[in-house]
Motif scaffolding. Structure first.
Motif, short mmCIF file in Angstrom:
data_model
loop_
_atom_site.label_atom_id
_atom_site.label_comp_id
_atom_site.label_asym_id
_atom_site.label_seq_id
_atom_site.Cartn_x
_atom_site.Cartn_y
_atom_site.Cartn_z
N GLU A 132 76.28 116.80 81.48
CA GLU A 132 75.15 117.72 81.45
C GLU A 132 75.61 119.16 81.23
O GLU A 132 74.97 119.92 80.52
N ASP A 136 74.34 121.79 78.42
CA ASP A 136 73.77 123.08 78.80
C ASP A 136 74.31 124.23 77.94
O ASP A 136 73.71 125.30 77.89
N PRO A 139 71.59 126.03 74.14
CA PRO A 139 70.20 126.37 74.43
C PRO A 139 69.30 125.85 73.30
O PRO A 139 69.56 126.11 72.12
N TYR A 156 69.72 114.28 77.34
CA TYR A 156 69.32 114.65 78.70
C TYR A 156 68.56 113.49 79.36
O TYR A 156 68.77 113.20 80.54
N PRO A 174 65.89 117.77 87.67
CA PRO A 174 66.12 118.94 86.80
C PRO A 174 66.55 118.53 85.38
O PRO A 174 66.17 119.18 84.40
N THR A 175 67.32 117.45 85.29
CA THR A 175 67.75 116.97 83.98
C THR A 175 66.54 116.48 83.19
O THR A 175 66.41 116.76 82.00
N ARG A 177 63.51 117.47 83.57
CA ARG A 177 62.71 118.64 83.21
C ARG A 177 63.26 119.34 81.96
O ARG A 177 62.50 119.86 81.14
N LYS A 178 64.58 119.36 81.82
CA LYS A 178 65.19 119.94 80.62
C LYS A 178 64.74 119.16 79.39
O LYS A 178 64.39 119.75 78.36
N ILE A 182 62.28 120.51 76.24
CA ILE A 182 62.67 120.43 74.83
C ILE A 182 61.63 119.65 74.04
O ILE A 182 61.21 120.06 72.96
#
Length: 186
Positions: A132, A136, A139, A156, A174-175, A177-178, A182
Motif C-alpha cells: 500500500e 500511495d 496520487p 487498492y 482506509p484502503t 476508501r482510497k 479513485i
C-alpha cells in the motif's frame, strides 16, 4: 559456440511454457519440474540481458506457486522473496513507472499470500502495508490515463480484500476508501 544463446533461450522458453501449461492444469509436480529445468536457461538469459526480468519473474512465480501447492513452503518462500527483490530492483531504476510499481505490488501481494498460507499472519500484514505504501506514491489526480487510475483502484481493492481475509477489517477500511475515491473520480 555460435547460436548457443538462441538455443538456450529456446529451451528456457519451451520449459517455461510447459511449466505454465502444467500449472494451468493444476499438475503441480510437472510444473515444478519444468520450471526447475527452465530456470538455469532463463537465469543465464537474464544475466546476459537484464531486460528479460519479466520472463524470470514469471518463471519464478510459476515455480513458487507449484512448490506452495506441493507443500514445499521452504522453496516457495525463497522464490517469493527473490521475486520481490527482483521487482524491487526494477522499480528502483524507474520509480515513477506505475506499471512496474503495480507489478512490484503484485509480487508483494504474492509474498503476503504465501506468508498468510504458511501461518505468518504478522508478516503478511507488514507486506500488505509495504504494498500500500508503494501505491500511495502515486496520487490519483496526477495520473492522466484512465487505465492507470483504474489499475490503482483495483490494486487498492485487492489489498483491502486480502486484509479482510485476515480479519483486519478496520485496517482494510482506509484502503477501501482510497479505492472508492479513485473509482468516484473516474
Amino acid at each position: 559456440y555460435p547460436g548457443q544463446n538462441r538455443y538456450i533461450s529456446w529451451i528456457g522458453t519451451l520449459y517455461s511454457n510447459l511449466a505454465a501449461r502444467a500449472a494451468q492444469d493444476q499438475k503441480w509436480e510437472e510444473s515444478a519440474s519444468y520450471a526447475s529445468r527452465a530456470l538455469p536457461q532463463v537465469e543465464a538469459e537474464y544475466a546476459d540481458a537484464p531486460t528479460h526480468i519479466t520472463t524470470l519473474v514469471r518463471l519464478l512465480n510459476l515455480s513458487a506457486n507449484a512448490h506452495l501447492h506441493l507443500g514445499d513452503t521452504g522453496n516457495a518462500g525463497k522464490e517469493y522473496h527473490r521475486i520481490v527483490a527482483l521487482s524491487e530492483a526494477r522499480v528502483a531504476l524507474n520509480p515513477t513507472d506505475l506499471r512496474q510499481c503495480v507489478q512490484y505490488v503484485g509480487s508483494l501481494q504474492a509474498l503476503a499470500y504465501y506468508q498468510r498460507t504458511s501461518g505468518d499472519r504478522a508478516g503478511a500484514l507488514v507486506t500488505y502495508q509495504r504494498a500500500e505504501t508503494v501505491l500511495d506514491g502515486f496520487p490519483p489526480d496526477k495520473l492522466s490515463v484512465l487505465s492507470q487510475r483504474n489499475d490503482l483502484a483495483a490494486t487498492y481493492e485487492e489489498i483491502a480484500a486480502a486484509r479482510m481475509g485476515l480479519d483486519e477489517n478496520l485496517a482494510a477500511l482506509p484502503t477501501s476508501r482510497k479505492a472508492v475515491a479513485i473509482r468516484e473520480s473516474l
